[in-house]
Scaffold this active site. Sequence first.
Site, short mmCIF file in Angstrom:
data_model
loop_
_atom_site.label_atom_id
_atom_site.label_comp_id
_atom_site.label_asym_id
_atom_site.label_seq_id
_atom_site.Cartn_x
_atom_site.Cartn_y
_atom_site.Cartn_z
N TYR A 84 -0.94 7.77 1.19
CA TYR A 84 -0.20 8.14 2.39
C TYR A 84 -1.09 8.89 3.36
O TYR A 84 -0.97 8.73 4.58
CB TYR A 84 1.02 9.00 2.03
CG TYR A 84 1.87 9.36 3.22
CD1 TYR A 84 2.95 8.57 3.59
CD2 TYR A 84 1.58 10.47 4.01
CE1 TYR A 84 3.73 8.87 4.69
CE2 TYR A 84 2.35 10.79 5.12
CZ TYR A 84 3.42 9.99 5.46
OH TYR A 84 4.18 10.29 6.57
N LYS A 373 -3.14 26.10 -16.16
CA LYS A 373 -2.97 26.60 -17.52
C LYS A 373 -4.29 26.64 -18.29
O LYS A 373 -4.61 27.63 -18.94
CB LYS A 373 -1.97 25.71 -18.28
CG LYS A 373 -1.62 26.22 -19.66
CD LYS A 373 -0.67 27.40 -19.56
CE LYS A 373 -0.16 27.83 -20.90
NZ LYS A 373 0.89 28.86 -20.82
#
Length: 517
Positions: A84, A373
């Site tokens: 996009y 994480k």
Amino acid sequence: MSSQDKILILDFGSQVTQLIARRVREAGVYCEIQPYNRSDAEVLAFAPKGIILSGGPCSTLDEGSPRAPQAVFDMGVPVMAICYGQQTACLQLGGKVEGGHDREFGKAVIDIKKPSALFDGVWTMDSKPQVWMSHGDRVTRLPEGFEVAATSEGAPFAIATDEKRRIYTTMFHPEVVHTLDGAKLLSNFVHKICGCGSDWSMKSFRAAEIEKIRAQVGKGRVICGLSGGVDSAVAAVLIHEAIGDQLTCIFVDTGLMREGESRQVVDLFRSHYNIPLVAVDAGKKFLGALDGVTDPEQKRKTIGKLFIEVFDEEAHKIKDVAFLAQGTLYPDVIESVSFTGGPSVTIKSHHNVGGLPERMNLKLVEPLRELFKDEVRALGRELGLPESFVGRHPFPGPGLGIRVLGEITEERLAILRKADVVYLDEIRKAGLYDDIWQAFAVLLPVRTVGVMGDGRSYDNVLALRAVTSVDGMTAEAYPFEHAFLARCATRIINEVRGINRVTYDVTSKPPGTIEWE
């Protein structure tokens, strides 16, 4: 991070935008994801050495569809536009996008038509690289100054570049593992094209964050809620290194922890780090509040509400507290803001302290909010936390409360704990623990008739789950061998009274979600 080279990623809503950031950071370059509708002033103030436009679910042909800030193209820094991002970049620079052509979803092969700095040293004119496409519309006319660098069967402008203005667009997604050598393209962009150095590391982050914490807190006192997980532990150790005994940690034992976990947390912080710690045994309170509650979402809300009450009560016993520390991670930050830029009106229910800062009227200290994480784990190692703690599988805030399906009782919690210990013991013995992102047992609200020895039994069914993941965004069921599962089932049924059937859950996790539970 103002002293470092930075890349700005503008998010148009792609479910894999975080993977772009992961690849950039893996290349040793700091980056941030921000909504596509940042103002020109905000883009300029960030002072990026390059900008990446992500993919997204919208069509540029729709009225009011997202567009990039004009500053992206005016400030003169290199731009990489993906899917996009390619379409809106081409439209905004005078090209054309059309729908109604052949769509491309999944693996595709591209043909290299001309050299480009984007894939210099990665692909040659003879290469036929595999990429990952996900588009319906496509660019049908390039802006002035652009040339086709690669094509595919469904994308005549699979790679289109303006080398002079240093604008590089791809119809495919280089950030996903299905695009072979895609990470190398992103590395080329940030290093060779943008000129960024590899100055993003846990060592540099640690030093910079310690100075930031000291500057923010000054002489103030900070409280930090320990959950027993890696995130809050790493945040607490980092803050303690910065301000010492100005930090007090509060550990609320909900009675929903894994076997021996509460003791491990208390021992680690009191004995190993000598960090001031208030430990509260609130197990009976939580079990009382959960009596008769079976709906998983209601369990989360009940646990979260009571956690706030207990934490608040203990926090008020500590004098002159001005700051609350939280182990907020970067995925939490991204998820709390929609791709249209508006703040989410709903705090995720698995955040036990959702709403706590407003209630306590404290300023937030969130030293991990720029980290993923696995980066938190790397920081934990940098800080000297034990590997047994740093490498521990993620554990949800509501704990075993959402791993005991149906009614929660002391008896059912005890059964689950014992089964979970056996399961993880077998995983460790097989040398598989570090290969698995998260493994745990779930006690189902089902009882079955079985035959054990010479007698019939009417006992519980246990489900085992294990998934692999790099970032926690996507996950696949771990492919255990049948012999391993048979060993686990045999041990659990023999050693854990109350279970007569064990099953393995092969559910995988779709892209775009943040947390497994």
